[in-house]
Write an enzyme that holds these catalytic residues in place. Sequence first.
Site, PDB file in Angstrom:
ATOM      1  N   ASP A 148       0.673   0.373   3.106  1.00 25.77           N
ATOM      2  CA  ASP A 148       0.576   1.488   4.050  1.00 25.77           C
ATOM      3  C   ASP A 148      -0.028   2.719   3.383  1.00 25.77           C
ATOM      4  OD1 ASP A 148       2.919   3.364   6.160  1.00 25.77           O
ATOM      5  OD2 ASP A 148       0.828   2.756   6.484  1.00 25.77           O
ATOM      6  N   LYS A 166      -6.396   3.156   3.438  1.00 25.59           N
ATOM      7  CA  LYS A 166      -6.786   1.895   4.085  1.00 25.59           C
ATOM      8  C   LYS A 166      -7.889   1.163   3.324  1.00 25.59           C
ATOM      9  CE  LYS A 166      -3.672   3.426   6.515  1.00 25.59           C
ATOM     10  NZ  LYS A 166      -2.299   3.052   6.021  1.00 25.59           N
ATOM     11  N   ASP A 183       0.163  -2.292   7.458  1.00 31.84           N
ATOM     12  CA  ASP A 183       0.169  -1.379   8.606  1.00 31.84           C
ATOM     13  C   ASP A 183      -1.267  -0.972   8.930  1.00 31.84           C
ATOM     14  OD1 ASP A 183       1.403   1.960   9.361  1.00 31.84           O
ATOM     15  OD2 ASP A 183       1.186   0.207  10.646  1.00 31.84           O
ATOM     16  N   ASN A 184      -1.506  -0.561  10.173  1.00 32.32           N
ATOM     17  CA  ASN A 184      -2.767   0.081  10.578  1.00 32.32           C
ATOM     18  C   ASN A 184      -4.008  -0.793  10.518  1.00 32.32           C
ATOM     19  OD1 ASN A 184      -1.276   2.470   8.594  1.00 32.32           O
ATOM     20  ND2 ASN A 184      -1.428   2.769  10.794  1.00 32.32           N
ATOM     21  N   GLU A 203       1.908   4.679  15.791  1.00 30.12           N
ATOM     22  CA  GLU A 203       3.205   5.363  15.863  1.00 30.12           C
ATOM     23  C   GLU A 203       3.175   6.550  16.833  1.00 30.12           C
ATOM     24  OE1 GLU A 203       1.619   4.489  13.059  1.00 30.12           O
ATOM     25  OE2 GLU A 203       1.351   6.141  11.715  1.00 30.12           O
TER      26      GLU A 203
HETATM   27  C1  LIG Z   1      -5.591   5.917  -5.698  1.00 36.81           C
HETATM   28  C2  LIG Z   1      -5.455   5.704  -4.230  1.00 36.81           C
HETATM   29  C3  LIG Z   1      -4.802   4.376  -3.899  1.00 36.81           C
HETATM   30  N1  LIG Z   1      -3.517   4.266  -4.509  1.00 36.81           N
HETATM   31  C4  LIG Z   1      -2.392   4.900  -4.077  1.00 36.81           C
HETATM   32  N2  LIG Z   1      -1.287   4.786  -4.849  1.00 36.81           N
HETATM   33  C5  LIG Z   1      -0.152   5.411  -4.463  1.00 36.81           C
HETATM   34  N3  LIG Z   1      -0.014   6.151  -3.334  1.00 36.81           N
HETATM   35  C6  LIG Z   1      -1.116   6.268  -2.555  1.00 36.81           C
HETATM   36  C7  LIG Z   1      -2.341   5.652  -2.871  1.00 36.81           C
HETATM   37  N4  LIG Z   1      -3.222   5.925  -1.884  1.00 36.81           N
HETATM   38  C8  LIG Z   1      -2.583   6.704  -0.993  1.00 36.81           C
HETATM   39  N5  LIG Z   1      -1.311   6.913  -1.391  1.00 36.81           N
HETATM   40  C9  LIG Z   1      -0.268   7.644  -0.677  1.00 36.81           C
HETATM   41  O1  LIG Z   1       0.008   6.861   0.482  1.00 36.81           O
HETATM   42  C10 LIG Z   1       0.032   7.706   1.643  1.00 36.81           C
HETATM   43  C11 LIG Z   1      -1.229   7.495   2.401  1.00 36.81           C
HETATM   44  C12 LIG Z   1      -1.230   6.862   3.548  1.00 36.81           C
HETATM   45  C13 LIG Z   1      -2.514   6.693   4.308  1.00 36.81           C
HETATM   46  N6  LIG Z   1      -2.156   6.398   5.681  1.00 36.81           N
HETATM   47  C14 LIG Z   1      -2.965   6.751   6.659  1.00 36.81           C
HETATM   48  O2  LIG Z   1      -4.050   7.297   6.440  1.00 36.81           O
HETATM   49  C15 LIG Z   1      -2.507   6.535   8.048  1.00 36.81           C
HETATM   50  C16 LIG Z   1      -3.214   7.173   9.060  1.00 36.81           C
HETATM   51  C17 LIG Z   1      -2.826   7.032  10.396  1.00 36.81           C
HETATM   52  C18 LIG Z   1      -3.583   7.708  11.441  1.00 36.81           C
HETATM   53  C19 LIG Z   1      -3.934   7.033  12.601  1.00 36.81           C
HETATM   54  C20 LIG Z   1      -4.675   7.695  13.611  1.00 36.81           C
HETATM   55  C21 LIG Z   1      -5.022   9.026  13.452  1.00 36.81           C
HETATM   56  F1  LIG Z   1      -5.698   9.674  14.410  1.00 36.81           F
HETATM   57  C22 LIG Z   1      -4.668   9.709  12.293  1.00 36.81           C
HETATM   58  C23 LIG Z   1      -3.951   9.052  11.283  1.00 36.81           C
HETATM   59  C24 LIG Z   1      -1.709   6.228  10.721  1.00 36.81           C
HETATM   60  C25 LIG Z   1      -1.008   5.592   9.686  1.00 36.81           C
HETATM   61  O3  LIG Z   1       0.081   4.812   9.968  1.00 36.81           O
HETATM   62  C26 LIG Z   1      -1.401   5.715   8.359  1.00 36.81           C
HETATM   63  O4  LIG Z   1      -0.703   5.036   7.408  1.00 36.81           O
HETATM   64  C27 LIG Z   1       0.143   9.124   1.114  1.00 36.81           C
HETATM   65  O5  LIG Z   1       1.478   9.441   0.858  1.00 36.81           O
HETATM   66  C28 LIG Z   1      -0.681   9.016  -0.173  1.00 36.81           C
HETATM   67  O6  LIG Z   1      -0.355  10.034  -1.101  1.00 36.81           O
HETATM   68 MG   LIG Z   2       0.608   3.582   8.332  1.00 36.57          MG
END
Ligand SMILES: CCCNc1ncnc2c1ncn2[C@@H]1O[C@H](/C=C/CNC(=O)c2cc(-c3ccc(F)cc3)cc(O)c2O)[C@@H](O)[C@H]1O
Ligand SMILES: [Mg+2]
Length: 214
Positions: A141, A144, A169-170, A199
């Site tokens: 999650d 993406k 997810d997603n 969600e």
């Molecule tokens: C080095 C990057 C890859 N490794 C990583 N390692 C550890 N943590 C990482 C991470 N990448 C991202 N994260 C963390 O995960 C989380 C990121 C989640 C990204 N999720 C989304 O973009 C998302 C986005 C939507 C969304 C859907 C429709 C919309 F209009 C707007 C947003 C819905 C969701 O359910 C989502 O999960 C943050 O906390 C970020 O800091």
């Molecule tokens: Mg999500």
Amino acid sequence: TQSTRPQRLLGAVQKNATRGDPRSVVQAIDQFCRQKEWAMNVGDEKGCILDSVVSEVNPATVLELGTYCGYSTVRIASLLPPHAKLITLEFNPDFAAIARQVIAWAGLEDKVHLVEGASGDWIPKMTEQFGVKTFDLVFLDHWKDRYLPDTMLMEECGLLRKGSILLADNVICPGTPDYLEYVRSSPRYESQYFKSHLEYTKVEDGLEKSVFLG
Ligand SMILES: CCCNc1ncnc2c1ncn2[C@@H]1O[C@H](/C=C/CNC(=O)c2cc(-c3ccc(F)cc3)cc(O)c2O)[C@@H](O)[C@H]1O
Ligand SMILES: [Mg+2]
């Protein structure tokens, strides 16, 4: 100074949820996101699908990629058998700080190991740092475009065994096209799509459950 949305979400938990009661923490976040401010938690509808997969797998070892505020961390950890371990990776320190407090409010600190760092750095260290040989369940999650590279990395690091479950997810919104193509076309996975909604909205989204065949 202005508060952030995760800080306001934590405030809603501390105001409306009962300490030590994971269900009330989940409920408080869902209420906050429906009534006050949308946030990217897996949510209550997809959350029920997540719950059913966790209950079915009954995992001893779980990896979550992308903790954010800890909503799905709390859902998963509250369903784990005693001595089971959930490792969740979060590389944003502000989000990690909020998630730790949400997880603590739910009383689930003993089942959760929140690691502050990037999945790419930590996946190769899982065995040496945490003594994990393989994961029974992985919940994806995070960003993406990182689902596919991190899945390949988990394969390379031998963290998946015959029967390991990936739950993503997603896969529709925002979408993870390269990951979906991979798990659906690879002979090493058996995939199943669970149709749901983004969600707190009526927009289509869903979870993809993929069994690693070894
Ligand atoms: C080095 C990057 C890859 N490794 C990583 N390692 C550890 N943590 C990482 C991470 N990448 C991202 N994260 C963390 O995960 C989380 C990121 C989640 C990204 N999720 C989304 O973009 C998302 C986005 C939507 C969304 C859907 C429709 C919309 F209009 C707007 C947003 C819905 C969701 O359910 C989502 O999960 C943050 O906390 C970020 O800091
Ligand atoms: Mg999500």
